[in-house]
Design an enzyme around this catalytic site. Sequence first.
Site, PDB file in Angstrom:
ATOM      1  CG  ASP A 169       1.721 -41.670  19.405  1.00  0.00           C
ATOM      2  OD1 ASP A 169       0.877 -40.841  19.809  1.00  0.00           O
ATOM      3  OD2 ASP A 169       1.550 -42.373  18.401  1.00  0.00           O
TER       4      ASP A 169
ATOM      5  CE  LYS B 236      -9.346 -39.929  19.209  1.00  0.00           C
ATOM      6  NZ  LYS B 236     -10.076 -40.791  18.247  1.00  0.00           N
TER       7      LYS B 236
END
Length: 397
Positions: free
Chosen positions: A305, A309
């Site tokens: 993953d 951000k």
Amino acid sequence: QNQPKIKAERPKSTKRPLAAGIGSAFSLVVLKYISATYPASSRAVQWPTSEEPLHQSTAERRKLMVELSVAVVAVVDDDEVAQEPSNQAIRPQHYVSKKPKWWVALSGRRGTKAQRQAIARMTDRGFALPKEVLANFSRVNNRAERALEAEGYSSVTMEGLNSWRRNWLNQAFGVIEMDARQEPIHLAPHPFGDDIPSCNEKYRKEVESMFSYTNPLDHRVYGEIWLEIGFGSGVNMIANAKKHPNNLFIGAEIHQPGIGSLLGQIEIENEVDGGNLRVVPGDGIKLLSILPDEYLDRILITFPDPWPKDHQAAWRVIQSDVLRQMRRVLKLNGLALVATDAQCFDEWTMKTFEQESNWKLVSPCPDRKEWLPCVSYYEQKGINEGRSTRLQCWQTV
């Protein structure tokens, strides 16, 4: 009597609903705050003054609220851009294993009934480590490390604990390791003896069963030991296990559906020669902390993953403390291979490795056919969306 009753209509109220009044008051407060905080030159919407009528009709009220929401979002975005540092400015930090609730809800979903049954059968056969045994092994290691830290580290006790960990994992994975005289290394006694299992009465029986756990598969000598962190559905692990039958492949995965899919495929096809594949359910980064020194030859991190951000940077698997653990468990000249299709994660990985002195970049990267022969569903999805696969290889020095 048979005539239907006619319900009397209630007269429409001329008063505005309470919610509309509260909304108007709140809107006025927000407008005054933004007008006082941000100058008119920085706003795209001209705010009405308090003397002007705020809500003359429903249409005007809706139009004003839309303009207000757009402007507030724009102001918040400008503040985040100004206050949050860019991805290049964030320094790699410690890995945070605790994820947000929405991520835990996705990762914690159960597999299908067939997948859970496959996990139970293949665990009994030795292809997967029982979660209870692994939890007790981790518990004993943590207790031993805390005891060593309290009493002061010494080379004798640390070497004894590392030898015990290595020999127990060989026993749990079905690995026969030879010493310098080419004789099998037997299970070494724990450096603390019986003190650790006896001081935890709650888990005493479980810990004792962990000490005596042995993989039911045939134990044999392997050429190399590879670890893949986050193997997804496991197509790459199966392909590598078939291509390199003399190597042992250990896979760590947190998603139960992926574990069940891999073990079910092994059970159906029955094409993994010699059973050179083991599954460890759980976080692969946590697994690094209980592995012995210089135990692995390669570590594969495939499409983790990316957490794109900036405020999510601590959840990325590549961190400074993780690289130090990887360096500890890898042998000299061992390889860490990373594959991703996210540019932000690729740049983050490069920057984090460059800050550590015990790694050097291998360029060009080894052919992916040797370690990443399959195109997974996730990688294919990225290709269809226009993302290209980025590969990195780092060697221990």
